[in-house]
Design a protein around this motif. Structure first.
Motif, PDB file in Angstrom:
ATOM      1  N   LEU A 184      71.162  -0.111 -73.221  1.00  0.00           N
ATOM      2  CA  LEU A 184      71.445  -1.314 -74.010  1.00  0.00           C
ATOM      3  C   LEU A 184      72.808  -1.196 -74.694  1.00  0.00           C
ATOM      4  CD1 LEU A 184      67.978  -2.064 -75.650  1.00  0.00           C
ATOM      5  CD2 LEU A 184      69.301  -3.650 -74.234  1.00  0.00           C
ATOM      6  N   GLU A 185      73.086   0.019 -75.200  1.00  0.00           N
ATOM      7  CA  GLU A 185      74.369   0.224 -75.892  1.00  0.00           C
ATOM      8  C   GLU A 185      75.541   0.039 -74.944  1.00  0.00           C
ATOM      9  OE1 GLU A 185      71.328   2.831 -78.037  1.00  0.00           O
ATOM     10  OE2 GLU A 185      71.813   2.272 -75.974  1.00  0.00           O
ATOM     11  N   LEU A 222      78.650  -7.353 -78.428  1.00  0.00           N
ATOM     12  CA  LEU A 222      77.257  -7.648 -78.753  1.00  0.00           C
ATOM     13  C   LEU A 222      76.626  -6.442 -79.431  1.00  0.00           C
ATOM     14  CD1 LEU A 222      75.954  -9.335 -75.460  1.00  0.00           C
ATOM     15  CD2 LEU A 222      76.350 -10.475 -77.647  1.00  0.00           C
ATOM     16  N   THR A 223      75.594  -6.698 -80.233  1.00  0.00           N
ATOM     17  CA  THR A 223      74.854  -5.583 -80.822  1.00  0.00           C
ATOM     18  C   THR A 223      73.680  -5.247 -79.908  1.00  0.00           C
ATOM     19  OG1 THR A 223      73.333  -6.999 -82.062  1.00  0.00           O
ATOM     20  CG2 THR A 223      75.407  -6.397 -83.142  1.00  0.00           C
ATOM     21  N   LYS A 224      73.212  -4.023 -80.032  1.00  0.00           N
ATOM     22  CA  LYS A 224      72.055  -3.586 -79.258  1.00  0.00           C
ATOM     23  C   LYS A 224      70.849  -4.461 -79.584  1.00  0.00           C
ATOM     24  CE  LYS A 224      68.917   0.375 -78.821  1.00  0.00           C
ATOM     25  NZ  LYS A 224      68.636   1.760 -79.251  1.00  0.00           N
ATOM     26  N   GLY A 225      70.670  -4.821 -80.871  1.00  0.00           N
ATOM     27  CA  GLY A 225      69.535  -5.632 -81.293  1.00  0.00           C
ATOM     28  C   GLY A 225      69.577  -7.023 -80.683  1.00  0.00           C
ATOM     29  N   MET A 226      70.775  -7.649 -80.706  1.00  0.00           N
ATOM     30  CA  MET A 226      70.906  -8.992 -80.143  1.00  0.00           C
ATOM     31  C   MET A 226      70.623  -8.968 -78.641  1.00  0.00           C
ATOM     32  SD  MET A 226      71.333 -12.171 -80.195  1.00  0.00           S
ATOM     33  CE  MET A 226      71.739 -12.454 -81.930  1.00  0.00           C
ATOM     34  N   LEU A 227      71.156  -7.942 -77.967  1.00  0.00           N
ATOM     35  CA  LEU A 227      70.945  -7.845 -76.531  1.00  0.00           C
ATOM     36  C   LEU A 227      69.465  -7.655 -76.215  1.00  0.00           C
ATOM     37  CD1 LEU A 227      72.222  -7.782 -73.743  1.00  0.00           C
ATOM     38  CD2 LEU A 227      72.609  -5.337 -74.022  1.00  0.00           C
TER      39      LEU A 227
END
Length: 407
Positions: A17-18, A25-30
């Motif tokens: 994800l990172e 983009l952030t990992k959380g948003m993705l």
């Protein structure tokens, strides 16, 4: 959903994800996007596609173009395998393509997969093959893929040919050819030769020898003029067969020689087999040199890798040669080993085989077994009944009348 497509492609590419989120983009948003809990903007979607090295459209579609491409590659490999190497080839292809059917809506990969799928359904005698085939044909038309579109038209025609509905087969072929020539600006030379070859064999099949010979000779001339070797061996075989059926010795010798020359040039075993087969027939029916005929026959029958149809054709000629030598019991034994391959459908091919029952009848007549003589003579006449006129059909009728006259 496209979130699942993003996660599927990311995992396939072994990206975290990172790694995919990068700097924009952030990992959380993705994670929210992948779980369909957040909708990305077009800019974000474009960014994700770029990071995944795919098109944006691939993220929006359930099936990516890359996945379809890979599926088609697998399908082509299986489809092009010789049938004897895979008993369940059609079933395996149906299983491979079936999950994608509803998504095959546009593009070459979709059209070709539909094309292969429809043919496999047909061979497996499953309903619905026509709809998939027609859909593939329309897509080929839209992409102006003339060769592929023509091949489908020929396939539709051959479906009726295999059913021995030769007139309907010819009508379909002529109709498809006309449509393609009207709607496609350019017909490539190989497609033209393909059409000519199939049109010629179908004219012969319905008994229109004049039209068949005209189309065939034009195809041979066109091939020579444009130096196209595609199907030239098929055309020479057809021309030699026509010469045999019309008892044109000069033409038969000419095209038989052409087959030999082509076979030696292209190292084509089948062309050599056909040339030698016509030589054998000449030795038996014209020169009555049965010993010379048997020398050629035994040479080919000794080859364990001889093509199946020629093994049976040469066995039949052996039976005829043995009959000529007065070895009637041996001739019957030999002729009893002959089988007509299930893929034989053209009247020329069937005529070559159906005459064997007339020779069985003549052998039994010489041996004094009148019941078997009449039985096999009748089988030959019945087999020839629906075929166009050939010297072989006449021979079957003459044999039947000869046997009947002795009863």
């Amino acid at each position: 959903m496209f979130g699942e497509r993003i996660r599927e492609i990311r995992k396939k590419k072994k990206m975290t994800l990172e790694a995919l989120a990068g700097e924009e983009l952030t990992k959380g948003m993705l994670s929210l996007i992948e779980n369909n809990k957040a909708n990305p903007s077009m800019d974000s979607l474009t960014y994700i596609a770029k990071r995944l090295e795919v098109e944006v459209a691939d993220l929006l579609e359930e099936i990516s173009s890359q996945e379809l491409h890979e599926t088609l590659e697998k399908a082509e490999k299986i489809y092009n395998l010789p049938s004897e190497n895979m008993v369940d080839k059609n079933k395996q292809l149906i299983t491979l393509i079936d999950p994608y059917i509803t998504n095959l809506t546009q593009g070459y990969e979709s059209a070709r997969l539909l094309d292969i799928y429809s043919r496999c359904l047909y061979h497996e005698k499953k309903a619905g093959w026509q709809n998939h085939s027609e859909k593939a044909a329309k897509m080929y038309d839209q992409m102006n893929l003339t060769n592929k579109r023509a091949n489908i038209g020929i396939f539709w025609s051959m479906v009726k040919f295999i059913e021995h509905d030769y007139l309907q087969s010819l009508q379909i072929l002529l109709s498809e050819r006309k449509k393609i020539e009207l709607n496609h600006a350019f017909i490539d030379p190989m497609t033209r030769v393909d059409f000519d070859y199939h049109e010629a064999i179908l004219h012969f099949a319905v008994g229109d020898s004049d039209s068949a010979a005209h189309v065939m000779e034009n195809a041979i001339h066109f091939s020579k003029e444009h130096r196209i070797f595609y199907r030239i061996d098929d055309l020479y075989r057809l021309a030699a067969a026509h010469a045999e059926m019309t008892r044109n010795k000069e033409a038969k010798a000419h095209y038989s020689l052409k087959l030999k020359q082509y076979g030696e040039f292209a190292d084509d075993k089948q062309s050599i087999l056909v040339h030698d087969f016509f030589q054998v027939m000449s030795f038996i029916s014209e020169k009555h040199d049965y010993i010379k005929a048997l020398e050629i026959i035994e040479k080919h029958l000794a080859d364990p890798k001889i093509i199946e149809i020629y093994r049976y054709l040469y066995l039949q000629e052996k039976g005829k040669a043995l009959f000529g030598l007065g070895r009637f019991t041996e001739a019957i034994t030999c002729l009893e080993k002959v089988e007509i391959p299930t893929y034989m459908h053209h009247p020329f091919d069937l005529s070559l085989f159906y005459v064997m029952d007339s020779y069985k009848a003549l052998c039994y007549l010489e041996l004094g077994n009148m019941d078997n003589a009449l039985r096999f003579a009748k089988i030959a006449v019945d087999n020839f009944e629906w075929l166009p006129h050939t010297p072989y059909k006449d021979f079957a009728a003459e044999t039947y009348n000869t046997v009947k006259a002795t009863q």
